[in-house]
Design an enzyme around this catalytic site. Structure first.
Site, PDB file in Angstrom:
ATOM      1  N   ASN A 128      38.754  38.963  33.876  1.00  0.00           N
ATOM      2  CA  ASN A 128      40.215  38.823  33.857  1.00  0.00           C
ATOM      3  C   ASN A 128      40.639  37.358  33.925  1.00  0.00           C
ATOM      4  O   ASN A 128      41.633  36.971  33.312  1.00  0.00           O
ATOM      5  CB  ASN A 128      40.849  39.646  34.974  1.00  0.00           C
ATOM      6  N   MET A 138      37.938  40.362  45.833  1.00  0.00           N
ATOM      7  CA  MET A 138      37.580  41.618  46.487  1.00  0.00           C
ATOM      8  C   MET A 138      37.673  41.584  48.012  1.00  0.00           C
ATOM      9  O   MET A 138      36.869  42.197  48.702  1.00  0.00           O
ATOM     10  CB  MET A 138      36.160  42.030  46.053  1.00  0.00           C
ATOM     11  N   ASN A 197      48.339  41.084  42.313  1.00  0.00           N
ATOM     12  CA  ASN A 197      46.986  41.638  42.215  1.00  0.00           C
ATOM     13  C   ASN A 197      46.912  42.614  41.046  1.00  0.00           C
ATOM     14  O   ASN A 197      47.906  43.237  40.665  1.00  0.00           O
ATOM     15  CB  ASN A 197      46.639  42.381  43.517  1.00  0.00           C
ATOM     16  N   HIS A 227      44.958  46.044  39.733  1.00  0.00           N
ATOM     17  CA  HIS A 227      44.217  47.172  40.299  1.00  0.00           C
ATOM     18  C   HIS A 227      43.880  48.173  39.183  1.00  0.00           C
ATOM     19  O   HIS A 227      44.746  48.529  38.378  1.00  0.00           O
ATOM     20  CB  HIS A 227      45.053  47.861  41.387  1.00  0.00           C
TER      21      HIS A 227
HETATM   22  C1  GRF Z   1      38.893  44.560  37.865  1.00  0.00           C
HETATM   23  O1  GRF Z   1      38.632  45.871  37.464  1.00  0.00           O
HETATM   24  C2  GRF Z   1      40.064  44.520  38.802  1.00  0.00           C
HETATM   25  O2  GRF Z   1      41.018  45.492  38.540  1.00  0.00           O
HETATM   26  C3  GRF Z   1      39.410  44.787  40.125  1.00  0.00           C
HETATM   27  O3  GRF Z   1      38.189  44.100  40.066  1.00  0.00           O
HETATM   28  C4  GRF Z   1      37.755  44.018  38.709  1.00  0.00           C
HETATM   29  C5  GRF Z   1      37.453  42.567  38.423  1.00  0.00           C
HETATM   30  O4  GRF Z   1      36.852  42.379  37.184  1.00  0.00           O
HETATM   31  N1  GRF Z   1      40.273  44.390  41.212  1.00  0.00           N
HETATM   32  P1  GRF Z   1      36.596  40.892  36.648  1.00  0.00           P
HETATM   33  O5  GRF Z   1      35.864  40.137  37.751  1.00  0.00           O
HETATM   34  O6  GRF Z   1      37.893  40.266  36.314  1.00  0.00           O
HETATM   35  O7  GRF Z   1      35.717  41.063  35.448  1.00  0.00           O
END
Ligand code: GRF
Length: 219
Positions: free
Chosen positions: A19, A106, A123, A125
């Protein structure tokens, strides 16, 4: 003094950082027209800082590859959650961030961190909140047998995934989906929704709820 020409993001991540990558690819260095409450005219969105709490996370390499400032503040080395989060808050304040984005961060945040950035922490989710909060949302949705799940972007408060919802995107659950097959489509939706919401906020098109309400106004 506040730099009105740039909308600065601090992105917090703990792991893979896909992300974060979507934010870098879609928003970093991009123009946004702000006709909303801030009345700032045209601005450039900039990822000014990446904060990571786990050394060795892929998110750090992604920041390095993009030439973005980053700081690693390992959770394990800190005396307390408060001390850790105050260290993060200091780095973020120095970066001049207008918005703090949890993109796969996390850990819960200490209330004193949230007090430092009122209505400025969002955030992502991987479910349609308030359904399936917590860290196993995708598998939980498959196991429960829902036909539709999705992705939520919300303001962060002191609870676990309880903050006011800014935007949501549904993702249908298909016959025979496993947590892995569904996760691939959830992540694709995340990579679309999170940058879109950040762009809306940078454009002044998102108004946090007034006291006593949970309703976020979006234009
Ligand atoms: C995502 O699915 C987000 O919704 C959750 O943790 C994951 C993180 O993925 N909170 P990345 O590290 O961005 O690949």
């Amino acid at each position: 003094m506040e730099d009105k020409k740039t909308f600065k993001l601090a992105v917090l991540a703990s792991g893979n950082g896909s992300n974060l990558q979507a934010i870098i690819d879609q928003l970093h260095g991009q123009r946004v027209e702000s006709g909303g409450v801030s009345g700032a005219g045209e601005r450039i969105i900039e990822v000014s800082l990446v904060v990571c709490n786990s050394p060795g996370a892929r998110a750090i390499a992604r920041a390095q590859e993009a030439g973005i400032d980053y700081v690693v503040i390992p959770s394990v080395d800190c005396e307390s959650l408060e001390q850790h989060d105050l260290q993060m808050a200091e780095a973020i304040q120095k970066s001049g961030a207008d918005l703090v984005v949890l993109a796969g961060y996390m850990r819960l945040l200490h209330p004193s961190f949230l007090d430092a950035f009122p209505n400025k922490v969002i955030n992502l989710h991987p479910a349609l909140l308030p359904a399936f909060p917590g860290t196993t949302s995708i598998a939980d949705a498959v196991e429960y047998g829902v036909k539709v799940t999705g992705v939520t972007v919300h303001y962060v408060d002191e609870g676990v995934d309880t903050g006011c919802v800014i935007a949501q995107q549904p993702v249908p659950v298909e016959e025979g989906d496993t947590a892995d097959t569904l996760a691939a489509r959830i992540h694709a939706a995340e990579h679309e929704l999170l940058p879109r919401v950040i762009r809306m906020i940078a454009a002044g098109k998102v108004t946090p709820p007034p006291a006593g309400s949970r309703k976020v106004r979006t234009e």
